[in-house]
Design an enzyme around this catalytic site. Structure first.
Site, PDB file in Angstrom:
ATOM      1  N   CYS A 161      -3.256   9.180   3.800  1.00 45.76           N
ATOM      2  CA  CYS A 161      -3.956   9.600   5.027  1.00 45.76           C
ATOM      3  C   CYS A 161      -2.930   9.691   6.155  1.00 45.76           C
ATOM      4  O   CYS A 161      -1.792   9.235   6.016  1.00 45.76           O
ATOM      5  CB  CYS A 161      -5.002   8.553   5.383  1.00 45.76           C
ATOM      6  SG  CYS A 161      -4.242   6.941   5.660  1.00 45.76           S
TER       7      CYS A 161
ATOM      8  N   HIS B  28      -0.611  -0.678   1.233  1.00 44.91           N
ATOM      9  CA  HIS B  28      -0.886  -1.460   0.035  1.00 44.91           C
ATOM     10  C   HIS B  28      -0.493  -0.656  -1.203  1.00 44.91           C
ATOM     11  O   HIS B  28      -1.338  -0.213  -1.973  1.00 44.91           O
ATOM     12  CB  HIS B  28      -2.373  -1.845  -0.012  1.00 44.91           C
ATOM     13  CG  HIS B  28      -2.703  -2.926   0.963  1.00 44.91           C
ATOM     14  ND1 HIS B  28      -3.902  -3.034   1.592  1.00 44.91           N
ATOM     15  CD2 HIS B  28      -1.963  -3.963   1.408  1.00 44.91           C
ATOM     16  CE1 HIS B  28      -3.893  -4.090   2.394  1.00 44.91           C
ATOM     17  NE2 HIS B  28      -2.720  -4.664   2.296  1.00 44.91           N
TER      18      HIS B  28
ATOM     19  N   HIS C 296      -2.420  -1.437   9.442  1.00 39.43           N
ATOM     20  CA  HIS C 296      -3.686  -2.179   9.481  1.00 39.43           C
ATOM     21  C   HIS C 296      -3.969  -2.799  10.832  1.00 39.43           C
ATOM     22  O   HIS C 296      -5.088  -3.223  11.099  1.00 39.43           O
ATOM     23  CB  HIS C 296      -3.670  -3.311   8.443  1.00 39.43           C
ATOM     24  CG  HIS C 296      -3.313  -2.852   7.072  1.00 39.43           C
ATOM     25  ND1 HIS C 296      -2.051  -2.986   6.539  1.00 39.43           N
ATOM     26  CD2 HIS C 296      -4.053  -2.246   6.132  1.00 39.43           C
ATOM     27  CE1 HIS C 296      -2.039  -2.491   5.316  1.00 39.43           C
ATOM     28  NE2 HIS C 296      -3.232  -2.023   5.046  1.00 39.43           N
TER      29      HIS C 296
ATOM     30  N   HIS D 227      -9.061  -9.345   4.948  1.00 36.17           N
ATOM     31  CA  HIS D 227      -8.318  -8.085   4.969  1.00 36.17           C
ATOM     32  C   HIS D 227      -7.499  -8.029   6.257  1.00 36.17           C
ATOM     33  O   HIS D 227      -7.990  -8.404   7.326  1.00 36.17           O
ATOM     34  CB  HIS D 227      -9.284  -6.897   4.888  1.00 36.17           C
ATOM     35  CG  HIS D 227      -8.567  -5.593   4.675  1.00 36.17           C
ATOM     36  ND1 HIS D 227      -8.008  -4.880   5.712  1.00 36.17           N
ATOM     37  CD2 HIS D 227      -8.293  -4.891   3.548  1.00 36.17           C
ATOM     38  CE1 HIS D 227      -7.433  -3.789   5.222  1.00 36.17           C
ATOM     39  NE2 HIS D 227      -7.592  -3.777   3.907  1.00 36.17           N
TER      40      HIS D 227
ATOM     41  N   GLU E 140      -6.762  -5.743   8.286  1.00 41.45           N
ATOM     42  CA  GLU E 140      -7.386  -5.020   9.400  1.00 41.45           C
ATOM     43  C   GLU E 140      -8.438  -5.895  10.096  1.00 41.45           C
ATOM     44  O   GLU E 140      -8.559  -5.888  11.333  1.00 41.45           O
ATOM     45  CB  GLU E 140      -8.026  -3.716   8.900  1.00 41.45           C
ATOM     46  CG  GLU E 140      -8.567  -2.885  10.054  1.00 41.45           C
ATOM     47  CD  GLU E 140      -9.342  -1.654   9.582  1.00 41.45           C
ATOM     48  OE1 GLU E 140      -8.913  -1.018   8.591  1.00 41.45           O
ATOM     49  OE2 GLU E 140     -10.358  -1.338  10.211  1.00 41.45           O
TER      50      GLU E 140
ATOM     51  N   THR F  33     -12.384   0.183   9.043  1.00 38.95           N
ATOM     52  CA  THR F  33     -12.310   1.646   8.878  1.00 38.95           C
ATOM     53  C   THR F  33     -12.430   2.104   7.428  1.00 38.95           C
ATOM     54  O   THR F  33     -12.635   3.293   7.180  1.00 38.95           O
ATOM     55  CB  THR F  33     -10.963   2.166   9.405  1.00 38.95           C
ATOM     56  OG1 THR F  33      -9.921   1.485   8.697  1.00 38.95           O
ATOM     57  CG2 THR F  33     -10.819   1.965  10.896  1.00 38.95           C
TER      58      THR F  33
ATOM     59  N   SER G  60      -6.007  -2.734  -2.047  1.00 38.29           N
ATOM     60  CA  SER G  60      -6.290  -1.629  -1.130  1.00 38.29           C
ATOM     61  C   SER G  60      -7.808  -1.482  -1.008  1.00 38.29           C
ATOM     62  O   SER G  60      -8.488  -1.135  -1.973  1.00 38.29           O
ATOM     63  CB  SER G  60      -5.657  -0.343  -1.678  1.00 38.29           C
ATOM     64  OG  SER G  60      -6.310   0.782  -1.139  1.00 38.29           O
ATOM     65  N   SER G  61      -8.302  -1.742   0.198  1.00 36.58           N
ATOM     66  CA  SER G  61      -9.761  -1.741   0.398  1.00 36.58           C
ATOM     67  C   SER G  61     -10.352  -0.370   0.098  1.00 36.58           C
ATOM     68  O   SER G  61     -11.346  -0.240  -0.615  1.00 36.58           O
ATOM     69  CB  SER G  61     -10.058  -2.141   1.847  1.00 36.58           C
ATOM     70  OG  SER G  61     -11.410  -1.933   2.155  1.00 36.58           O
TER      71      SER G  61
ATOM     72  N   SER H  18      -3.532   4.855   0.241  1.00 35.67           N
ATOM     73  CA  SER H  18      -2.179   4.306   0.232  1.00 35.67           C
ATOM     74  C   SER H  18      -1.399   4.692  -1.029  1.00 35.67           C
ATOM     75  O   SER H  18      -0.303   4.186  -1.254  1.00 35.67           O
ATOM     76  CB  SER H  18      -2.253   2.777   0.350  1.00 35.67           C
ATOM     77  OG  SER H  18      -3.226   2.273  -0.534  1.00 35.67           O
TER      78      SER H  18
HETATM   79  S1  SF4 Z   1      -7.865   3.973   9.420  1.00 37.26           S
HETATM   80 FE1  SF4 Z   1      -6.636   3.369   7.640  1.00 37.26          FE
HETATM   81  S2  SF4 Z   1      -7.325   4.718   5.967  1.00 37.26           S
HETATM   82 FE2  SF4 Z   1      -8.060   5.611   7.919  1.00 37.26          FE
HETATM   83  S3  SF4 Z   1      -6.500   7.090   8.567  1.00 37.26           S
HETATM   84 FE3  SF4 Z   1      -5.989   5.148   9.532  1.00 37.26          FE
HETATM   85  S4  SF4 Z   1      -4.584   4.119   8.112  1.00 37.26           S
HETATM   86 FE4  SF4 Z   1      -5.610   5.762   6.990  1.00 37.26          FE
END
Ligand code: SF4
Length: 329
Positions: free
Chosen positions: A26, A55, A89, A139, A141, A180, A238-239, A283
């Site tokens: 992403c 991750h 994160h 996690h 995040e 997220t 990795s969630s 990831s």
């Molecule tokens: S919130 Fe996490 S999964 Fe979504 S774009 Fe950002 S880094 Fe990527």
């Protein structure tokens, strides 16, 4: 001498691979990885990175080989002036504060979509609301989002059961934010229950589950019901990869597996299949998807088709110090 007729080569069984699109990296993780690579190029090794930048073991190992040093806490970083990068994160507020106190050269690669959740939580707090964070305990995040505000101001809800028993201080002063990378479906159920129980609860004006998580789950929902098995390329911690496996199972896929590398394929699980779905968590680099397709091509006559659920053109610029140097060059 008469030549014996050539034996026909053993025919491989046919396998149609349906590749989910979008899949894999992403914009937030591309930015985080590029931040480390850019810092290595600009300042030279070592570049310290707090927590795995993504991750994914492959990515982490390749950055380590280039001179990145991964640490869990700032007390592992010496006072040498080397950069320290915070992962996508996000980090609790105490971390950048400690970096300033020690005069460390900190670069924040927190994904802007995670930062958006931090700001939403702050707004709830400033408006006197008790905050519910929907997410998974432990996690990074979640640790980062809870750490934006004083201890006790954010309550974590992990499941429908948690939402059913949650007891706020004042049900008229409640706000919620979410991690997220959650399951879109499960989160919608939890939010609906919270709204039924606490009609005055205030959410974010826009969904907290990010575009990348949503799109990858959407693509899996299309593919999972029409394949015999599904592989999610990603790490167990990795969630968003874990959620993709769950989405595949819920969408009716008879067998879904989360795999990091081709070497982890249990061939007994993938015997006698005619259609295989493949996706990758946010990831997981594309090279690992190719590795898995190549492994199947050793045993099957593989044809590949892409099933697309959304087009993505999201791009996040590098953290400001790296961007400014880049612009000046
Ligand atoms: S919130 Fe996490 S999964 Fe979504 S774009 Fe950002 S880094 Fe990527």
């Amino acid at each position: 001498m008469a030549l014996s007729p050539e034996k026909p080569a053993l025919q491989k069984p046919a396998l149609q691979v349906l590749l989910c699109s979008p899949r894999g990296f992403c914009a937030g993780l591309v930015r985080a990885i590029e931040s480390v690579e850019r810092a290595l190029a600009l300042y030279g090794p070592p570049v310290y990175v707090r927590h795995e930048i993504v991750h994914n073991r492959c990515v982490v190992e390749s950055l380590r080989a280039k001179g990145a040093i991964f640490v869990e806490e700032l007390d592992e970083v010496p006072d040498t002036g080397a950069p320290i990068i915070f992962s996508a994160h996000g980090v609790p507020r105490s971390v950048p504060e400690e970096a300033v106190r020690r005069n460390l050269f900190a670069l924040d690669a927190t994904c802007p979509l995670v930062t958006k959740v931090h700001r939403a939580a702050e707004i709830h707090y400033r408006r006197g609301r008790e905050i519910v964070l929907i997410g998974h305990a432990g996690h990074p995040e979640v640790i980062g989002t809870m750490g934006q505000l004083p201890s006790g101001s954010v309550s974590l809800i992990e499941s429908l059961a948690g939402a059913a028993t949650f007891s706020p201080r004042d049900s008229n002063k409640l706000g919620y934010v979410t991690q997220t990378t959650l399951s879109v479906h499960d989160t919608a159920e939890i939010i609906a229950l919270l709204k039924r129980r606490f009609p005055a609860i205030v959410g974010s004006p826009k969904e907290d589950i990010c575009y990348a998580t949503t799109n990858r789950q959407q693509a899996v929902k299309r593919v999972a019901p029409i394949v015999d098995a599904m592989i999610v390329v990603g790490a167990p911690n990795s969630s968003n990869s874990q959620r993709l496996k769950e989405v595949a199972e819920r969408a009716g896929c008879p067998h879904a597996a989360l795999l990091q590398r081709a070497a982890a394929i249990d061939w007994n699980e993938f015997a006698a299949i005619a259609r295989l779905g493949i996706t990758a968590g946010a990831s997981a680099p594309e090279v690992l998807v190719e590795e898995i397709i190549d492994a199947f091509a050793q045993r099957y006559a593989v044809s590949v088709e892409t099933v697309s659920a959304a087009e993505e053109g999201v791009f996040f610029p590098l953290p400001r110090p790296l961007r400014e140097i880049q612009a000046a060059e």
